[in-house]
Scaffold this motif. Structure first.
Motif, PDB file in Angstrom:
ATOM      1  N   CYS A  29      16.682 -13.852  15.407  1.00  0.00           N
ATOM      2  CA  CYS A  29      17.802 -12.954  15.126  1.00  0.00           C
ATOM      3  C   CYS A  29      18.939 -13.198  16.115  1.00  0.00           C
ATOM      4  O   CYS A  29      20.106 -13.322  15.731  1.00  0.00           O
ATOM      5  N   ARG A  30      18.567 -13.306  17.399  1.00  0.00           N
ATOM      6  CA  ARG A  30      19.556 -13.560  18.441  1.00  0.00           C
ATOM      7  C   ARG A  30      20.288 -14.884  18.171  1.00  0.00           C
ATOM      8  O   ARG A  30      21.515 -14.955  18.249  1.00  0.00           O
ATOM      9  N   LEU A  31      19.534 -15.914  17.833  1.00  0.00           N
ATOM     10  CA  LEU A  31      20.130 -17.232  17.609  1.00  0.00           C
ATOM     11  C   LEU A  31      21.048 -17.244  16.391  1.00  0.00           C
ATOM     12  O   LEU A  31      22.161 -17.760  16.430  1.00  0.00           O
ATOM     13  N   ILE A  32      20.545 -16.657  15.281  1.00  0.00           N
ATOM     14  CA  ILE A  32      21.342 -16.643  14.053  1.00  0.00           C
ATOM     15  C   ILE A  32      22.621 -15.838  14.267  1.00  0.00           C
ATOM     16  O   ILE A  32      23.711 -16.253  13.876  1.00  0.00           O
ATOM     17  N   ARG A  33      22.482 -14.693  14.930  1.00  0.00           N
ATOM     18  CA  ARG A  33      23.651 -13.848  15.190  1.00  0.00           C
ATOM     19  C   ARG A  33      24.711 -14.635  15.968  1.00  0.00           C
ATOM     20  O   ARG A  33      25.886 -14.655  15.604  1.00  0.00           O
ATOM     21  N   GLY A  34      24.272 -15.295  17.032  1.00  0.00           N
ATOM     22  CA  GLY A  34      25.206 -16.066  17.847  1.00  0.00           C
ATOM     23  C   GLY A  34      25.887 -17.165  17.050  1.00  0.00           C
ATOM     24  O   GLY A  34      27.109 -17.359  17.146  1.00  0.00           O
ATOM     25  N   ILE A  91      13.355 -11.011   8.510  1.00  0.00           N
ATOM     26  CA  ILE A  91      13.992  -9.949   9.282  1.00  0.00           C
ATOM     27  C   ILE A  91      15.082 -10.529  10.182  1.00  0.00           C
ATOM     28  O   ILE A  91      16.212 -10.049  10.225  1.00  0.00           O
ATOM     29  N   GLY A  92      14.724 -11.597  10.906  1.00  0.00           N
ATOM     30  CA  GLY A  92      15.648 -12.175  11.878  1.00  0.00           C
ATOM     31  C   GLY A  92      16.920 -12.694  11.243  1.00  0.00           C
ATOM     32  O   GLY A  92      18.024 -12.430  11.730  1.00  0.00           O
ATOM     33  N   VAL A  93      16.787 -13.419  10.128  1.00  0.00           N
ATOM     34  CA  VAL A  93      17.967 -14.004   9.502  1.00  0.00           C
ATOM     35  C   VAL A  93      18.853 -12.916   8.898  1.00  0.00           C
ATOM     36  O   VAL A  93      20.072 -12.908   9.100  1.00  0.00           O
ATOM     37  N   VAL A  94      18.239 -11.981   8.180  1.00  0.00           N
ATOM     38  CA  VAL A  94      19.037 -10.938   7.538  1.00  0.00           C
ATOM     39  C   VAL A  94      19.789 -10.108   8.580  1.00  0.00           C
ATOM     40  O   VAL A  94      21.017  -9.963   8.520  1.00  0.00           O
ATOM     41  N   LEU A  95      19.052  -9.615   9.583  1.00  0.00           N
ATOM     42  CA  LEU A  95      19.710  -8.777  10.592  1.00  0.00           C
ATOM     43  C   LEU A  95      20.707  -9.586  11.421  1.00  0.00           C
ATOM     44  O   LEU A  95      21.820  -9.125  11.707  1.00  0.00           O
ATOM     45  N   GLY A  96      20.316 -10.810  11.802  1.00  0.00           N
ATOM     46  CA  GLY A  96      21.201 -11.639  12.616  1.00  0.00           C
ATOM     47  C   GLY A  96      22.489 -11.965  11.879  1.00  0.00           C
ATOM     48  O   GLY A  96      23.586 -11.909  12.445  1.00  0.00           O
ATOM     49  N   LEU A 128       2.619  -9.118  14.699  1.00  0.00           N
ATOM     50  CA  LEU A 128       3.225 -10.412  15.033  1.00  0.00           C
ATOM     51  C   LEU A 128       4.596 -10.575  14.376  1.00  0.00           C
ATOM     52  O   LEU A 128       5.503 -11.160  14.958  1.00  0.00           O
ATOM     53  N   GLY A 129       4.734 -10.041  13.174  1.00  0.00           N
ATOM     54  CA  GLY A 129       6.042 -10.084  12.511  1.00  0.00           C
ATOM     55  C   GLY A 129       7.082  -9.342  13.333  1.00  0.00           C
ATOM     56  O   GLY A 129       8.203  -9.810  13.539  1.00  0.00           O
ATOM     57  N   MET A 130       6.671  -8.171  13.836  1.00  0.00           N
ATOM     58  CA  MET A 130       7.610  -7.349  14.600  1.00  0.00           C
ATOM     59  C   MET A 130       7.989  -7.961  15.938  1.00  0.00           C
ATOM     60  O   MET A 130       9.083  -7.744  16.439  1.00  0.00           O
ATOM     61  N   THR A 131       7.048  -8.698  16.549  1.00  0.00           N
ATOM     62  CA  THR A 131       7.347  -9.239  17.874  1.00  0.00           C
ATOM     63  C   THR A 131       8.017 -10.606  17.806  1.00  0.00           C
ATOM     64  O   THR A 131       8.526 -11.088  18.801  1.00  0.00           O
ATOM     65  N   ASN A 132       8.028 -11.239  16.639  1.00  0.00           N
ATOM     66  CA  ASN A 132       8.518 -12.618  16.593  1.00  0.00           C
ATOM     67  C   ASN A 132       9.917 -12.805  16.018  1.00  0.00           C
ATOM     68  O   ASN A 132      10.440 -13.912  16.013  1.00  0.00           O
ATOM     69  N   VAL A 181      23.624 -22.701   9.295  1.00  0.00           N
ATOM     70  CA  VAL A 181      22.771 -22.261  10.400  1.00  0.00           C
ATOM     71  C   VAL A 181      21.299 -22.522  10.051  1.00  0.00           C
ATOM     72  O   VAL A 181      20.393 -22.110  10.766  1.00  0.00           O
ATOM     73  N   MET A 182      21.098 -23.225   8.945  1.00  0.00           N
ATOM     74  CA  MET A 182      19.746 -23.493   8.448  1.00  0.00           C
ATOM     75  C   MET A 182      18.882 -24.236   9.462  1.00  0.00           C
ATOM     76  O   MET A 182      17.666 -24.041   9.505  1.00  0.00           O
ATOM     77  N   HIS A 183      19.519 -25.070  10.284  1.00  0.00           N
ATOM     78  CA  HIS A 183      18.714 -25.847  11.232  1.00  0.00           C
ATOM     79  C   HIS A 183      17.959 -24.920  12.191  1.00  0.00           C
ATOM     80  O   HIS A 183      16.829 -25.191  12.566  1.00  0.00           O
ATOM     81  N   ILE A 184      18.591 -23.793  12.538  1.00  0.00           N
ATOM     82  CA  ILE A 184      17.914 -22.836  13.430  1.00  0.00           C
ATOM     83  C   ILE A 184      16.656 -22.292  12.751  1.00  0.00           C
ATOM     84  O   ILE A 184      15.600 -22.185  13.362  1.00  0.00           O
ATOM     85  N   VAL A 185      16.796 -21.985  11.455  1.00  0.00           N
ATOM     86  CA  VAL A 185      15.664 -21.429  10.715  1.00  0.00           C
ATOM     87  C   VAL A 185      14.496 -22.410  10.706  1.00  0.00           C
ATOM     88  O   VAL A 185      13.343 -22.035  10.959  1.00  0.00           O
ATOM     89  N   ILE A 186      14.807 -23.686  10.453  1.00  0.00           N
ATOM     90  CA  ILE A 186      13.733 -24.676  10.367  1.00  0.00           C
ATOM     91  C   ILE A 186      13.034 -24.860  11.721  1.00  0.00           C
ATOM     92  O   ILE A 186      11.809 -24.868  11.803  1.00  0.00           O
ATOM     93  N   ILE A 187      13.831 -24.966  12.772  1.00  0.00           N
ATOM     94  CA  ILE A 187      13.237 -25.142  14.103  1.00  0.00           C
ATOM     95  C   ILE A 187      12.387 -23.929  14.456  1.00  0.00           C
ATOM     96  O   ILE A 187      11.263 -24.042  14.934  1.00  0.00           O
ATOM     97  N   GLN A 188      12.925 -22.733  14.166  1.00  0.00           N
ATOM     98  CA  GLN A 188      12.208 -21.509  14.504  1.00  0.00           C
ATOM     99  C   GLN A 188      10.940 -21.332  13.678  1.00  0.00           C
ATOM    100  O   GLN A 188       9.953 -20.807  14.159  1.00  0.00           O
TER     101      GLN A 188
END
Lengths: 286, 313
Positions: free
Chosen positions: A162-167, A100-105, A153-157, A200-207
């Motif tokens: 999303c914020r990071l990927i968007r930025g 969700i976060g990556v797609v929307l971001g 948990l999916g909805m809250t996490n 931006v993959m590094h954000i995904v891995i850290i997250q």
């Protein structure tokens, strides 16, 4: 040329990580837990955790290393079965939240405009409700159980990633390599998926590492509250049982479930830090 | 852009968030949660009884009216009555908030002072054994389940050693003090790992700025660089972090309060969870959200007052 360059950055990062014995140990712990979870899932390990194998509340001894619970079930088997639950929740929730976060971001950051505003509105709204209340409300209405945990948990996490990927996508989309892709006629989708996303993959891995451990902790608390796993093993349920047992001197359920959870959360904490140090360009050289 | 303009714009920005949050709460509690009358009246209720109760709870009105009720309650704090105790919710929450504050505020102050001091020590000895040990201890403390601290703390210090009250609460100063010491200590332990790490990062971030190099170059001793220059600049992030935590304090004690039988906000929320008392959960969600939005606003405005660069963007 680009490909070789990209690869070498990743190799550099991971060889930096591999130098630390602590990071390797943490990685081994995570892999170990995953293996235990898989073996339990396939029924090879702890399949008979519900079996009465001894007397009620046997302290740890040669036959039952971790002791037995009130029904004479092996605490060791329950710990193993709970590991499966915890790793399962951690994995599924990370995947949901990251998707969700990556797609929307990515969409919001890349296209901007009304779509972006809508996405920012959705995550600002979710972020404005304290997590614990949102979790409690969601598990309440979704009914209790594993599915409710996934969704809640999916909805809250997904908000943070999303914020990071968007930025980061906003920062990347005007860079030369994206302009070059535009020049050779790449579509928006291929620019996003093939050119920007790898950067931006590094954000995904850290997250991933961060969400994984936060989901494990949340599952334990929800299960402890009676809103999570029902009629099944969970570290949270075991800790809840221990509330009464402790006063009777039966410490083993509490200690072993705490230890099991501590080890995996610690491993993920160490791993998150190592990943951040290795992959976040801002911290490099500090 | 001038400051009033900025504050006004920031206030306008709150409107869509309030709309979104109230809509979400409406969907969760009024649409998805479904009809509560069956839970409330039990299996043998007649249709007439159910209809009466629905009317009493205002559930027979249109969804728009129900949504407006939620929006209104965010401002009036009129949440109706609890299902389990039949008391009015607003005064219940008021009393509980008073109780929570006696526990949470001292714990918050102690945690903040302790963690900032420890972070300064770590930053002063950065990279050396002291710093590394402090980081390791913080990470280990963060990794232990909060539930374990509470259970073991209560068992060891209250039950085994008898140093503190096991559970309970007495209203009024100074009667409540014996009841809040142990829960307070546990609250400090619960959050200190995170806080130390956060403040250490904030301070270290400042440490690599040019002005710090200048201060060192002109020969200032390291402790003076740390206190006079770095701490002053890190204060922006530190204060932001302190304020942003305040609304979370309302709920941060959920587990601690229920364990120690303290009738604060966490305590009544836990009671509501155990009794499926929807109106209280809903009210707590709305109140905590309202506080969160307000404190976010305050933080943002303060931030721009301190750091004029932000106003430009």
């Amino acid at each position: 040329m680009t490909r070789a360059f990209t690869k070498s950055i990743w190799i550099q990062a991971f060889s930096r990580m591999a130098k630390s014995k602590l990071t390797i140990t943490a990685l081994v712990v995570v892999i170990g837990y995953s293996l235990i979870a898989l073996l339990a899932h396939w029924g090879i390990l702890a399949n008979d955790w519900q079996l009465e194998i001894g007397n009620s509340y046997e302290a740890p001894n040669i036959h039952h290393w971790f002791g037995t619970d009130i029904f004479g079930r092996s605490v060791f088997a329950k710990i193993v079965k709970s590991t499966e639950v915890a790793m399962n929740v951690g994995f599924v929730v990370s995947i949901i939240a990251i998707t969700i976060g990556v797609v929307l971001g990515a969409i919001g950051g890349y296209f901007g405009g009304v779509v972006d505003e809508l996405i920012v509105w959705i995550y600002s709204t979710l972020a404005a409700i304290p997590n614990i209340m949102l979790l409690i409300s969601l598990t309440f209405i979704l009914g209790k159980g594993i599915l409710a945990i996934y969704i809640a948990l999916g909805m809250t996490n997904w908000v943070e990633i999303c914020r990071l990927i968007r930025g980061e996508v906003i920062r990347q989309k005007d860079r030369e390599y994206v302009q070059a892709a535009t020049a050779i006629g790449a579509s928006s989708f291929s620019k996003l998926a093939l050119h920007i996303l790898p950067n931006v993959m590094h954000i995904v891995i850290i997250q991933f590492s961060a969400i994984f451990q936060s989901a494990i902790k949340s599952e334990v608390i929800l299960s402890y509250l009676g809103l999570g796993i029902q009629n099944g093993p969970s570290w949270g349920v075991m800790i809840n049982d221990a509330k009464v047992e402790l006063m009777q001197g039966a410490w083993w359920q509490l200690i072993f479930s705490t230890m099991a959870m501590f080890l995996i959360v610690l491993a993920f904490n160490i791993l998150s830090d190592a990943l951040r140090d290795a992959l976040d360009p801002k911290l490099r050289g500090k | 852009m001038n400051l009033y303009n900025y504050i006004f714009r920031r206030l306008l920005y709150v409107i869509p968030i309030v709309m979104g949050v109230s809509l979400l709460i409406f969907v969760i509690f009024n649409v998805v949660a479904g009809d509560p009358t069956a839970i409330l009246l039990g299996k043998h209720a007649s249709l007439k009884q159910m209809a009466e109760l629905r009317h009493e709870l205002g559930l027979d009105r249109s969804w728009l009216m129900q949504y407006l009720d939620i929006l209104k309650s965010a401002f009036t704090f009129n949440f109706g009555r609890s299902w389990s105790t039949k008391q009015l919710i607003a005064p219940m929450i008021g009393t509980a908030a008073g109780v929570s504050f006696t526990l949470v505020i001292p714990a918050f102050i102690v945690t903040s002072i302790l963690s900032i001091s420890i972070a300064l020590i770590a930053a002063f000895y950065r990279g050396r054994l002291v710093d590394r040990s402090l980081v390791v201890v913080s990470v280990i403390m963060m990794s232990i389940s909060g539930l374990t601290y509470i259970l073991l703390g209560q068992w060891l210090f209250a039950y085994k050693l008898g140093w503190f009250e096991i559970a309970g609460y007495e209203y009024g100063f100074p009667h409540f003090i014996p009841y809040i010491v142990l829960p307070g200590i546990i609250l400090v332990i619960l959050s200190i790992g995170y806080e130390v790490r956060f403040y250490r990062t904030v301070i270290l971030d400042e440490m690599y700025q040019d002005y710090v190099r200048t201060a060192r170059a002109k020969g200032l001793p390291e402790w003076m660089v740390l206190f006079k220059h770095i701490l002053k600049n890190a204060m922006v992030s530190i204060i932001t972090n302190l304020i942003i935590q305040l609304p979370a304090l309302l709920l941060g004690t959920l587990l601690v309060e229920s364990f120690f039988g303290i009738p604060g906000l966490g305590g009544i929320t836990m009671h509501a969870i155990n009794n499926s008392d929807f109106p209280i959960i809903k009210a707590m969600t709305i109140i905590s959200t309202v506080f969160y939005i307000i404190f976010n606003l305050i933080t943002d405005v303060l931030y721009t007052l301190v750091d004029p660069r932000i106003r430009l963007s």
